[in-house]
Design a protein around this motif. Structure first.
Motif, PDB file in Angstrom:
ATOM      1  N   GLU A  93      28.636  25.344  25.348  1.00  0.00           N
ATOM      2  CA  GLU A  93      29.700  25.651  26.404  1.00  0.00           C
ATOM      3  C   GLU A  93      28.944  26.511  27.612  1.00  0.00           C
ATOM      4  OE1 GLU A  93      33.481  27.328  25.255  1.00  0.00           O
ATOM      5  OE2 GLU A  93      33.122  26.188  23.234  1.00  0.00           O
ATOM      6  N   VAL A  94      28.835  25.753  28.796  1.00  0.00           N
ATOM      7  CA  VAL A  94      28.209  26.037  29.863  1.00  0.00           C
ATOM      8  C   VAL A  94      29.043  26.329  30.910  1.00  0.00           C
ATOM      9  CG1 VAL A  94      26.133  26.087  31.491  1.00  0.00           C
ATOM     10  CG2 VAL A  94      25.944  25.439  29.177  1.00  0.00           C
ATOM     11  N   TYR A  95      29.363  27.285  31.791  1.00  0.00           N
ATOM     12  CA  TYR A  95      30.345  27.621  32.744  1.00  0.00           C
ATOM     13  C   TYR A  95      29.697  27.894  34.035  1.00  0.00           C
ATOM     14  CZ  TYR A  95      33.505  27.152  28.653  1.00  0.00           C
ATOM     15  OH  TYR A  95      34.236  26.866  27.515  1.00  0.00           O
ATOM     16  N   GLY A  96      30.406  27.255  35.039  1.00  0.00           N
ATOM     17  CA  GLY A  96      30.119  27.655  36.447  1.00  0.00           C
ATOM     18  C   GLY A  96      31.277  28.488  37.110  1.00  0.00           C
ATOM     19  N   ALA A  97      30.775  29.645  37.565  1.00  0.00           N
ATOM     20  CA  ALA A  97      31.881  30.537  38.013  1.00  0.00           C
ATOM     21  C   ALA A  97      31.458  30.896  39.590  1.00  0.00           C
ATOM     22  CB  ALA A  97      32.102  31.724  37.194  1.00  0.00           C
ATOM     23  N   ALA A  98      32.762  31.282  40.214  1.00  0.00           N
ATOM     24  CA  ALA A  98      32.326  31.995  41.680  1.00  0.00           C
ATOM     25  C   ALA A  98      33.591  32.453  41.951  1.00  0.00           C
ATOM     26  CB  ALA A  98      31.822  30.617  42.417  1.00  0.00           C
ATOM     27  N   ALA A  99      33.682  32.600  43.288  1.00  0.00           N
ATOM     28  CA  ALA A  99      34.991  33.345  44.014  1.00  0.00           C
ATOM     29  C   ALA A  99      36.040  32.308  43.682  1.00  0.00           C
ATOM     30  CB  ALA A  99      34.780  33.656  45.269  1.00  0.00           C
ATOM     31  N   ILE A 166      28.066  36.313  42.977  1.00  0.00           N
ATOM     32  CA  ILE A 166      29.078  37.251  42.549  1.00  0.00           C
ATOM     33  C   ILE A 166      29.530  38.336  43.552  1.00  0.00           C
ATOM     34  CG2 ILE A 166      27.453  38.841  41.851  1.00  0.00           C
ATOM     35  CD1 ILE A 166      29.015  38.853  39.123  1.00  0.00           C
ATOM     36  N   HIS A 167      28.893  38.516  44.719  1.00  0.00           N
ATOM     37  CA  HIS A 167      29.485  39.364  45.716  1.00  0.00           C
ATOM     38  C   HIS A 167      30.819  38.968  46.325  1.00  0.00           C
ATOM     39  CE1 HIS A 167      28.606  37.122  49.662  1.00  0.00           C
ATOM     40  NE2 HIS A 167      27.703  36.782  48.898  1.00  0.00           N
ATOM     41  N   THR A 168      31.287  37.958  46.327  1.00  0.00           N
ATOM     42  CA  THR A 168      32.344  37.457  46.813  1.00  0.00           C
ATOM     43  C   THR A 168      33.643  37.709  45.858  1.00  0.00           C
ATOM     44  OG1 THR A 168      32.176  35.160  46.020  1.00  0.00           O
ATOM     45  CG2 THR A 168      31.409  35.548  48.118  1.00  0.00           C
ATOM     46  N   GLN A 169      33.343  38.463  44.807  1.00  0.00           N
ATOM     47  CA  GLN A 169      34.491  38.470  43.725  1.00  0.00           C
ATOM     48  C   GLN A 169      35.281  39.508  44.254  1.00  0.00           C
ATOM     49  OE1 GLN A 169      35.206  36.776  40.533  1.00  0.00           O
ATOM     50  NE2 GLN A 169      34.191  35.445  41.666  1.00  0.00           N
ATOM     51  N   PRO A 170      36.584  39.613  44.187  1.00  0.00           N
ATOM     52  CA  PRO A 170      37.323  40.475  44.469  1.00  0.00           C
ATOM     53  C   PRO A 170      37.487  41.940  43.602  1.00  0.00           C
ATOM     54  CG  PRO A 170      38.697  38.706  43.691  1.00  0.00           C
ATOM     55  CD  PRO A 170      37.257  38.178  43.754  1.00  0.00           C
ATOM     56  N   TYR A 175      34.148  38.428  35.773  1.00  0.00           N
ATOM     57  CA  TYR A 175      32.849  38.905  35.294  1.00  0.00           C
ATOM     58  C   TYR A 175      32.948  39.430  33.857  1.00  0.00           C
ATOM     59  CZ  TYR A 175      28.511  41.149  34.632  1.00  0.00           C
ATOM     60  OH  TYR A 175      27.024  41.729  33.904  1.00  0.00           O
ATOM     61  N   ASP A 176      33.971  40.503  33.450  1.00  0.00           N
ATOM     62  CA  ASP A 176      34.091  41.210  32.257  1.00  0.00           C
ATOM     63  C   ASP A 176      34.516  39.948  31.205  1.00  0.00           C
ATOM     64  OD1 ASP A 176      33.003  43.405  33.130  1.00  0.00           O
ATOM     65  OD2 ASP A 176      35.339  44.235  33.627  1.00  0.00           O
ATOM     66  N   VAL A 177      35.342  39.181  31.780  1.00  0.00           N
ATOM     67  CA  VAL A 177      36.114  38.121  30.708  1.00  0.00           C
ATOM     68  C   VAL A 177      34.918  37.224  30.058  1.00  0.00           C
ATOM     69  CG1 VAL A 177      37.797  36.340  30.527  1.00  0.00           C
ATOM     70  CG2 VAL A 177      38.211  38.176  31.530  1.00  0.00           C
ATOM     71  N   LEU A 178      34.128  36.964  30.844  1.00  0.00           N
ATOM     72  CA  LEU A 178      33.076  35.716  30.618  1.00  0.00           C
ATOM     73  C   LEU A 178      31.891  36.360  29.854  1.00  0.00           C
ATOM     74  CD1 LEU A 178      33.327  33.304  33.800  1.00  0.00           C
ATOM     75  CD2 LEU A 178      34.465  33.139  31.683  1.00  0.00           C
ATOM     76  N   ALA A 197      23.232  39.410  49.000  1.00  0.00           N
ATOM     77  CA  ALA A 197      23.583  40.662  48.837  1.00  0.00           C
ATOM     78  C   ALA A 197      25.220  40.791  49.433  1.00  0.00           C
ATOM     79  CB  ALA A 197      22.786  41.689  49.763  1.00  0.00           C
ATOM     80  N   GLY A 198      26.028  41.633  49.230  1.00  0.00           N
ATOM     81  CA  GLY A 198      27.403  41.819  49.803  1.00  0.00           C
ATOM     82  C   GLY A 198      27.570  42.795  50.733  1.00  0.00           C
ATOM     83  N   THR A 199      28.886  43.115  50.912  1.00  0.00           N
ATOM     84  CA  THR A 199      29.391  44.072  52.140  1.00  0.00           C
ATOM     85  C   THR A 199      29.983  44.994  51.297  1.00  0.00           C
ATOM     86  OG1 THR A 199      31.142  42.822  52.528  1.00  0.00           O
ATOM     87  CG2 THR A 199      29.197  42.089  53.548  1.00  0.00           C
ATOM     88  N   ASP A 200      30.525  44.981  50.017  1.00  0.00           N
ATOM     89  CA  ASP A 200      31.230  46.025  49.266  1.00  0.00           C
ATOM     90  C   ASP A 200      30.453  46.827  48.611  1.00  0.00           C
ATOM     91  OD1 ASP A 200      33.256  47.402  48.253  1.00  0.00           O
ATOM     92  OD2 ASP A 200      34.513  45.670  47.687  1.00  0.00           O
ATOM     93  N   ARG A 201      30.182  47.923  48.594  1.00  0.00           N
ATOM     94  CA  ARG A 201      29.623  48.952  47.539  1.00  0.00           C
ATOM     95  C   ARG A 201      30.259  49.406  46.870  1.00  0.00           C
ATOM     96  NH1 ARG A 201      24.164  50.846  50.242  1.00  0.00           N
ATOM     97  NH2 ARG A 201      24.091  49.393  52.007  1.00  0.00           N
TER      98      ARG A 201
END
Length: 521
Positions: A93-99, A166-170, A175-178, A197-201
């Motif tokens: 079971e391979v999953y692709g995830a994003a925002a 993953i930087h676009t995750q709200p 992430y935790d669920v998967l 890289a993202g913008t939210d530290r």
């Protein structure tokens, strides 16, 4: 690395050979063999070739942070296909995830095209474009794109996960669920996270970035976590071409140096383009707006503060009163007593207690953690109780000699009158260019010089990263709440407090208000 782990060349060769039998899908490389670049091959060999004594992979999580335009989607798709077809995992079971589903589909569509161009894979596969699924009849496994919603994902048995951008995750929920518990039934799971890289530290992406950097620099040990970070740090020279090559391992292959130079020239002409260049081309963590205070500049003041030594000393306050349901900020600024000393800044923040859970949920900002740590104070209910803050300020005056408190002249609340009645000198302070420009420039200059100590206060640090400035035609500046992405109350209060410090230091014979008149409420 675990002492008992070892490099299995045969396993590494197998992964490299599988990927290099795939074909590129884009641009001038479309249809050509996927010959791995040196940095890509090293990554693949490490992840799939370093194994424990039982033969299973040492690394369960691979975190790869890298610039745009380096073949990120192609590499992620190739890894997903290896996990589906060649990892010897029954019912994979391979999953692709994003925002969102659209972003996750980018890698999926590359993987689908790769299968279509490989007769050996295509003959044992079913491609389900509408539902974004690739089925492998050989092991009864599949690769499936997920939507961003968390509900319904707790029942998965994840053998492989490709998490894009993953930087676009709200927030960290998906992430935790998967990654936490969903792979327990698998002997050899792999979570492959590839992102810029993202913008939210205060995000899960920055948490992973920090962990990766800590492992690379020897501050943390996690033998199951494989860190790759190609990006400039805040204090590295972003204009040095040698640094461009350092963080762009595909420069000269998939990235053309002249394109990068063109983007650099644009960045020099426009602050917004500079932010974009640093972020996407050099993989630096920047604010999504044109931030006024870079984190590296702010953190020059991250020195420990001896609170006991401040007792009895003169200080000046800046008070930024909120509406009853928002943040109120008080900053005390202690001026240096000689040339060898620095300004010392003590911030205090209040929010209504009942609004904290909603704030955390709405903005993914850790108000709850800051409250538990004592960096944020709360008042009962869902509105600010000014009497609580008034008492707190009176208690502070028992410790420190608060000479003046500057306050926005439009906030003529009963609390201000009460504080005047308690004996405090309350100085009205305008928020326009005329009042704010001078102390705002002084505040930045002193931060640059490392002459303001604040102890790295996390709430103030967050606010510093939110600040955007307005500029008028005369070159005056002021911080603006309207354009700043989040709260900046502590910075506003700090600038007002600094103004009172400087004016009292440079005008010991009298007050500036003797000349311009008092601005009354």
């Amino acid at each position: 690395m675990l002492p008992t782990s070892h490099y299995d060349k045969a396993k590494a060769d197998r992964a490299v050979k599988f990927i290099e039998n795939l074909c590129h899908t884009k641009g001038k490389w479309a249809g050509k063999r996927f010959w791995l670049l040196p940095w890509q091959e090293q990554l693949i060999r490490d992840i799939f070739g370093i194994v424990k004594p039982d033969g299973y992979r040492q690394f369960r999580t691979a975190f790869v942070e890298i610039c745009k335009k380096v073949g990120k989607s192609e590499l992620a798709a190739a890894v997903a296909l290896y996990l589906l077809y060649a990892d010897n995992e029954p019912s994979a079971e391979v999953y692709g995830a994003a925002a969102d589903r659209q972003q996750a589909s980018i890698v999926f569509d590359v993987a689908r095209q790769m299968v279509e161009m490989s007769p050996a894979l295509l003959k044992r596969s079913k491609l389900m474009t509408a539902t974004k699924r690739i089925v492998n009849y050989g092991n009864s496994g599949y690769y499936q794109v997920l939507s961003a919603e968390v509900g319904g994902k707790h029942g998965f048995s994840v053998s492989g996960l490709v998490f894009d951008e993953i930087h676009t995750q709200p927030n960290r929920q998906l992430y935790d669920v998967l990654t936490k518990g969903s792979s327990d039934a698998r002997q050899n799971p792999l979570h492959f996270i590839i992102t810029t890289a993202g913008t939210d530290r205060h995000s899960i992406a920055y948490e992973l970035h920090t962990k990766a950097v800590d492992i690379l620099e020897g501050r943390r040990v996690d033998p199951t976590f494989y860190p790759v970070v190609y990006g400039l740090k805040d204090d590295e020279d972003w204009e040095d071409e040698a640094n461009w090559y350092k963080v762009n391992p595909s420069l000269g292959y998939t990235v053309d140096i002249e394109r990068l130079r063109d983007a650099y020239r644009e960045a020099k002409q426009n602050p917004a383009d500079e932010v974009t260049f640093k972020w996407l081309r050099l993989n630096m963590w920047v604010s999504s707006t044109v931030a006024w205070i870079p984190d590296a500049i702010f953190m020059k003041g991250n020195e420990e503060i001896d609170l006991a030594a401040l007792e009895g000393r003169d200080c000046y306050g800046g008070l930024d009163l909120s509406s009853t349901g928002d943040i109120t900020a008080l900053v005390l600024m202690f001026p240096p007593r000689n040339e060898d000393e620095k300004y010392i800044l003590l911030p205090f923040f209040w929010v209504p207690e009942e609004t904290i859970p909603q704030r955390v949920k709405a903005a993914s900002v850790p108000y709850d953690i800051w409250e538990r740590q004592g960096y944020l104070l709360s008042t009962e209910g869902n509105v600010i109780h000014y009497d609580f803050i008034e008492k707190f300020i009176n208690d502070l005056a028992e410790k420190y000699h608060i000479v003046e408190i500057a306050v926005d002249r439009w906030n003529a609340t009963q609390m201000i009158q009460n504080l005047e009645g308690d004996g405090f000198t309350m100085v009205p302070f305008g928020q326009g260019f005329a009042s704010m420009s001078g102390p705002t420039k002084d505040f930045y200059r002193l931060l640059m010089e490392g002459k303001i100590i604040h102890g790295g206060h996390p709430v103030l640090r967050w606010m510093a990263g939110n600040v955007v400035v307005d500029t008028d035609p005369a070159g005056n500046i002021k911080v603006t709440k309207a354009k700043s992405k989040e709260k900046i109350d502590g910075i506003v209060a700090a600038i007002m407090a600094l103004d009172r410090c400087i004016r009292n230091q440079t005008e010991p014979q009298g007050s500036v208000y003797d000349e311009r008149g008092l601005l009354v409420f």
